[in-house]
Design an enzyme around this catalytic site. Structure first.
Site, PDB file in Angstrom:
ATOM      1  N   HIS A  14      43.200  21.804  26.507  1.00  0.00           N
ATOM      2  CA  HIS A  14      43.037  21.665  25.041  1.00  0.00           C
ATOM      3  C   HIS A  14      43.958  20.541  24.576  1.00  0.00           C
ATOM      4  O   HIS A  14      45.174  20.683  24.554  1.00  0.00           O
ATOM      5  CB  HIS A  14      43.410  22.972  24.322  1.00  0.00           C
ATOM      6  N   HIS A  16      44.351  16.824  21.908  1.00  0.00           N
ATOM      7  CA  HIS A  16      43.882  15.851  20.903  1.00  0.00           C
ATOM      8  C   HIS A  16      44.426  14.479  21.265  1.00  0.00           C
ATOM      9  O   HIS A  16      45.638  14.283  21.310  1.00  0.00           O
ATOM     10  CB  HIS A  16      44.364  16.253  19.506  1.00  0.00           C
ATOM     11  N   PHE A  17      43.508  13.549  21.494  1.00  0.00           N
ATOM     12  CA  PHE A  17      43.906  12.166  21.809  1.00  0.00           C
ATOM     13  C   PHE A  17      43.807  11.249  20.601  1.00  0.00           C
ATOM     14  O   PHE A  17      44.295  10.120  20.655  1.00  0.00           O
ATOM     15  CB  PHE A  17      42.981  11.589  22.896  1.00  0.00           C
ATOM     16  N   ARG A  18      43.083  11.685  19.565  1.00  0.00           N
ATOM     17  CA  ARG A  18      42.761  10.789  18.438  1.00  0.00           C
ATOM     18  C   ARG A  18      41.928   9.607  18.945  1.00  0.00           C
ATOM     19  O   ARG A  18      41.284   9.692  19.979  1.00  0.00           O
ATOM     20  CB  ARG A  18      44.024  10.282  17.714  1.00  0.00           C
ATOM     21  N   ASN A  42      37.734  16.482  17.147  1.00  0.00           N
ATOM     22  CA  ASN A  42      37.937  16.433  15.690  1.00  0.00           C
ATOM     23  C   ASN A  42      38.446  15.071  15.222  1.00  0.00           C
ATOM     24  O   ASN A  42      39.491  14.944  14.606  1.00  0.00           O
ATOM     25  CB  ASN A  42      38.871  17.561  15.219  1.00  0.00           C
ATOM     26  N   LYS A 100      32.904  22.807  20.838  1.00  0.00           N
ATOM     27  CA  LYS A 100      34.021  23.385  20.100  1.00  0.00           C
ATOM     28  C   LYS A 100      33.571  23.885  18.735  1.00  0.00           C
ATOM     29  O   LYS A 100      32.964  23.131  17.968  1.00  0.00           O
ATOM     30  CB  LYS A 100      35.117  22.315  19.917  1.00  0.00           C
ATOM     31  N   HIS A 137      38.173  27.715  17.814  1.00  0.00           N
ATOM     32  CA  HIS A 137      39.378  27.808  16.979  1.00  0.00           C
ATOM     33  C   HIS A 137      39.231  29.114  16.215  1.00  0.00           C
ATOM     34  O   HIS A 137      38.464  29.203  15.256  1.00  0.00           O
ATOM     35  CB  HIS A 137      39.480  26.616  16.023  1.00  0.00           C
ATOM     36  N   HIS A 175      44.215  28.246  21.915  1.00  0.00           N
ATOM     37  CA  HIS A 175      45.601  28.326  21.410  1.00  0.00           C
ATOM     38  C   HIS A 175      45.904  29.668  20.759  1.00  0.00           C
ATOM     39  O   HIS A 175      46.224  29.732  19.570  1.00  0.00           O
ATOM     40  CB  HIS A 175      45.928  27.165  20.461  1.00  0.00           C
ATOM     41  N   LEU A 220      48.714  24.642  13.664  1.00  0.00           N
ATOM     42  CA  LEU A 220      47.735  25.703  13.429  1.00  0.00           C
ATOM     43  C   LEU A 220      47.108  26.116  14.753  1.00  0.00           C
ATOM     44  O   LEU A 220      46.827  25.251  15.575  1.00  0.00           O
ATOM     45  CB  LEU A 220      46.648  25.214  12.461  1.00  0.00           C
ATOM     46  N   ASP A 248      47.281  21.790  23.281  1.00  0.00           N
ATOM     47  CA  ASP A 248      46.976  21.522  21.874  1.00  0.00           C
ATOM     48  C   ASP A 248      47.880  20.425  21.321  1.00  0.00           C
ATOM     49  O   ASP A 248      48.217  20.423  20.137  1.00  0.00           O
ATOM     50  CB  ASP A 248      47.075  22.791  21.016  1.00  0.00           C
ATOM     51  N   HIS A 252      50.714  13.477  15.240  1.00  0.00           N
ATOM     52  CA  HIS A 252      50.721  12.968  13.866  1.00  0.00           C
ATOM     53  C   HIS A 252      52.008  12.168  13.736  1.00  0.00           C
ATOM     54  O   HIS A 252      53.061  12.605  14.216  1.00  0.00           O
ATOM     55  CB  HIS A 252      50.756  14.110  12.845  1.00  0.00           C
ATOM     56  N   ALA A 264      49.366  19.496  10.121  1.00  0.00           N
ATOM     57  CA  ALA A 264      49.546  20.536  11.138  1.00  0.00           C
ATOM     58  C   ALA A 264      49.339  19.924  12.516  1.00  0.00           C
ATOM     59  O   ALA A 264      48.351  19.237  12.744  1.00  0.00           O
ATOM     60  CB  ALA A 264      48.544  21.656  10.916  1.00  0.00           C
TER      61      ALA A 264
HETATM   62  C1  NCD Z   1      45.228  20.049  15.455  1.00  0.00           C
HETATM   63  C2  NCD Z   1      45.079  18.580  15.054  1.00  0.00           C
HETATM   64  O1  NCD Z   1      46.005  18.021  14.451  1.00  0.00           O
HETATM   65  O2  NCD Z   1      44.039  17.992  15.399  1.00  0.00           O
HETATM   66  N1  NCD Z   1      46.345  20.606  14.731  1.00  0.00           N
HETATM   67  C3  NCD Z   1      47.053  21.699  15.079  1.00  0.00           C
HETATM   68  O3  NCD Z   1      47.920  22.116  14.287  1.00  0.00           O
HETATM   69  N2  NCD Z   1      46.860  22.318  16.221  1.00  0.00           N
HETATM   70  C4  NCD Z   1      43.964  20.773  15.219  1.00  0.00           C
HETATM   71  C5  NCD Z   1      43.900  22.145  15.856  1.00  0.00           C
HETATM   72  O4  NCD Z   1      43.820  22.273  17.060  1.00  0.00           O
HETATM   73  O5  NCD Z   1      43.924  23.132  15.109  1.00  0.00           O
HETATM   74 ZN    ZN Z   2      43.721  21.761  18.874  1.00  0.00          ZN
END
Ligand code: NCD
Ligand code: ZN
Length: 345
Positions: A14, A16-18, A42, A100, A137, A175, A220, A248, A252, A264
């Site tokens: 799990h 996030h690479f953006r 996302n 997802k 999620h 998560h 989150l 996860d 940011h 988050a």
């Molecule tokens: C994640 C994000 O920033 O893309 N943020 C987080 O707090 N985990 C999104 C997610 O997995 O809920």
């Molecule tokens: Zn996530």
């Protein structure tokens, strides 16, 4: 005392690479540790089709440093108008590893998520038939539900019925943050699994709210009370194949976290293995780390385990207070502290 641990190379189930410049700067943190990662969809706009996912996969591959072998595993962002044929085709062609489900507005970039889960049931039926993994999620978004109760409420309102209605659908409860989720997954049987993040093993909600607001510990689902953290540590180190590693990691920039409406997400990728291994060490469960990090995930996703290995050794690692992404400050998980294990290679 074990001072050195060699395990098959882990995967991050799990992540996030953006996209764009941020993605190019964060991919190396993951690729130095992991063989594969489930890449969350996302983005803005979200990755809703096989064509978008294939293009995104190519951009990620181009950001992998020379000499590292890393494979991104792509996911389809489910919406109210997901095309089941495109999803099935994408999975059959090997573009999609999973899909997802974000309840609309549950978290960062989830506005296009699913507004009514029951309306998605025809898509879930198709996923069950095609044997496509569903990542969830698991938080309700109803305003009358307290943020600390949203995961537990999701189990009662939605997850029980999804699992009962589609008994062969493989579901990853992403998560997880509560003992309720641990109990649900354990009772549900082998077609249901859960990822557990490093932050939910290390911190409870006090870390976010005591001694001043701590935005870098905000993600989150939010960290819950201590009893839940202990239940998660027990699950992760239990040896059960239903629990596996998923950071996860959600980058940011520092200024977006330290804001009147802070984002988050915790940037856990840079020292992820060191962070998880510290927990397994504290729990006296070093021998169970390989299962959690490298074996249970591939078994659930029905993928081969990685061929190569990684070695970690007992040594102090100082986590910097900030790192740079696109020339800007970003605060990693464990910033400014010392971890007890070091990734040797
Ligand atoms: C994640 C994000 O920033 O893309 N943020 C987080 O707090 N985990 C999104 C997610 O997995 O809920
Ligand atoms: Zn996530």
């Amino acid at each position: 005392m074990t001072d050195r641990l060699t395990i098959r190379r882990p995967d991050d189930w799990h992540l996030h690479f953006r996209d764009g410049a941020v993605m190019r700067d964060v991919v190396p943190f993951t690729a130095r540790q992991f063989g594969r990662a489930i890449v969350m969809p996302n983005l803005t706009p979200p990755v809703t089709s096989a064509a978008l996912a294939a293009a995104y996969r190519d951009r990620i591959m181009a950001a992998v440093p020379a000499g590292l072998h890393f494979t991104p595993l792509m996911t389809c962002y489910l919406t109210d108008s997901t095309d089941p044929d495109d999803l099935a085709r994408g999975a059959a062609e090997g573009v999609f590893t999973a899909a997802k489900l974000y309840p609309a507005n549950a978290t960062t970039n989830s506005a296009a998520g699913v507004s009514n889960i029951e309306n998605l049931f025809p898509v879930l039926a198709r996923m069950e038939a095609e044997d496509i993994v569903l990542c969830i999620h698991g938080e309700v978004t109803d305003h009358d539900i307290d943020v600390f109760d949203r995961e537990k409420e999701f189990i009662e309102r939605h997850l029980r019925s999804i699992v009962a209605t589609f008994p062969k659908l493989r579901v990853v409860f992403e998560h997880i943050t509560t003992g309720d989720a641990v109990d649900f997954v354990t009772a549900a049987g082998p077609q249901v699994a859960a990822t557990i993040t490093p932050q939910h093993l290390h911190i409870n909600r006090n870390a976010m709210l005591v001694g001043g607001m701590q935005p870098h510990n905000y993600c989150l689902p939010v960290a819950k009370r201590e009893t839940h953290r202990l239940a998660l540590r027990a699950a992760a180190t239990s040896g059960s194949p239903q629990f596996f590693l998923g950071t996860d990691s959600a980058p940011h920039l520092k200024r977006d976290k330290e804001s009147a409406c802070g984002c988050a997400g915790i940037f856990g990728a840079p020292f992820a293995l060191e962070s998880y291994l510290t927990v397994f060490d504290e729990e006296g469960a070093l021998e169970r780390f390989e299962g959690f990090a490298s074996l249970h995930g591939p078994a659930f996703y029905r993928l081969p385990v990685n061929e190569d290995s990684v070695t970690l050794e007992r040594a102090e690692v100082a986590v910097p207070p900030v790192l740079q992404v696109t020339g800007e400050d970003i605060v990693p998980f464990h910033a400014g502290t010392t971890l007890g294990w070091r990734l040797v290679g």
